[in-house]
Design an enzyme around this catalytic site. Sequence first.
Site, mmCIF file in Angstrom:
data_model
loop_
_atom_site.group_PDB
_atom_site.id
_atom_site.type_symbol
_atom_site.label_atom_id
_atom_site.label_comp_id
_atom_site.label_asym_id
_atom_site.label_seq_id
_atom_site.Cartn_x
_atom_site.Cartn_y
_atom_site.Cartn_z
ATOM 1 N N ASP A 139 1.100 8.215 14.059
ATOM 2 C CA ASP A 139 0.908 7.221 15.394
ATOM 3 C C ASP A 139 2.190 6.651 15.939
ATOM 4 O O ASP A 139 2.414 7.094 17.078
ATOM 5 C CB ASP A 139 -0.077 6.189 15.077
ATOM 6 N N ASP B 274 0.877 -1.111 0.118
ATOM 7 C CA ASP B 274 0.158 0.114 -0.051
ATOM 8 C C ASP B 274 0.952 1.139 0.097
ATOM 9 O O ASP B 274 2.091 1.365 0.647
ATOM 10 C CB ASP B 274 -0.936 -0.005 1.132
ATOM 11 N N ASP C 226 0.787 5.394 0.582
ATOM 12 C CA ASP C 226 0.273 6.464 0.757
ATOM 13 C C ASP C 226 1.156 7.708 0.574
ATOM 14 O O ASP C 226 2.247 7.801 0.790
ATOM 15 C CB ASP C 226 0.082 6.460 2.575
#
Length: 465
Positions: free
Chosen positions: A164, A83, A85
């Site tokens: 995070d 993935d 981003d």
Amino acid sequence: MFKGFTRFLQSPGAHLKTLFGPQETSGGQTGPRVIPRDQHPVSRQQFSEPALKVLYRLHNAGFEAYLVGGCIRDSLLGQRPKDFDVATDATPEQVRELFRNSRIIGRRFRIVHVRFGREVIEVTTFRGKHSDDHGDHIAQQSEHGLLLRDNVWGDIHEDAIRRDFTVNALYYNIADFSIHDFADGVRDIESRTLRLIGDPMTRYREDPVRMLRAVRFAVKLDFHISPESEAPIAELAPLLLQIPPARLFDEILKLFMAGHGVETFRMLRHYGLFAMLFPEAEEAMAEQSWIEALIEQALASTDLRIQEERPVTPAFLFAALLWGPVQRRQAELEAEGMPSIPALQLASQQALSRQLKHISIPKRFSLPMRDIWDLQLRLPQRRGKRALQTREHPRFRAAYDFLLLREAAGEIEPGLGDWWTAYQEGDEHEQRRLLEKAGGDAGPGGNSRRRRPRKRRRRSSSGPA
């Protein structure tokens, strides 16, 4: 160069330490550590073509463009990123103007999805710090600290400290192919440590799903959670009850459908998080030992299928997770005098209704899940045509696999699973023999009882010819 990169993949931690050397603590850093291209192994060849298209179009339009988060972390760990981003200083509206194949989604966090066939590149604008000047339509928190809306734009430094975990605050700059490390993420990759950025109590309160992400990343990456990040989890686990059920459904898929379901399940229970997601299943496990065994075997089966790149469905997994509560409710209803079939159907409805308050399960999964449960009462019924009719049911294979799990977990005595295995694998002669052994007629589709012929109704003389 290729041989060196191969050695890096075999031992990323040691090579990171050699490449990057000692770092200052995150509290002593005044800016990111910028790692030039010749000092890190991350290459554009590891990125998908759509991700590069997004990066270059943003860069050529005059915007900052970085690959950020998991794809860079995984690349440094020697894993193939899946993935991608993108973080940029372009606003969602500006990104939307650049890409006709995009759309802005979300209210809580406004992001842009740029679609290339089946691949979606997620583009986020740099997040900024909240202030009292921002209205509720831009930034909003609940009285418990939960972020209800977060659309304050900032620069890359502010964006990094809003992420995070330290290992996700790594940015790959398409302008010069350098990596910007804002929170000592490289050092934590080297020591295989998962560490929250900022005060853990505050960050978990902002978004309790971060507790689930901590478990997921720790299991997936084989990292240990740092003591300060781990300490508040058990206390703050009830905050998950504030999260919308639809969002938790997506998180459950990430937790249990990534090939590490068994270890994830055990860690969720260790921190008290599983009870917030599946409260009735947790209650049932305290009463019946086979329920935990059934869930773990279902997760192990799912893990194996994922590793073998075979298809999996959440319906089967949810059927296992909720079977304990269904059986407990069914037993109570039967004790009150209700027959087995309606008792199972009512128990299924009640258990599912309670679960939907915690995790939203779409009907495309809940309906097959209930079929699997219903077939558990049909599988023992093999007389006459019943075996053939059950075999032709579209959910038969899943129900058969579920039956095998129930036997292996010790819920029911073994034997029925072997019969169905032999019935599926046998020829017509073998199937006939199995039906006779089960009390059926001499052939598949036969009848074990001779039916009295129906009397032919005598036509009335006054009726139509």
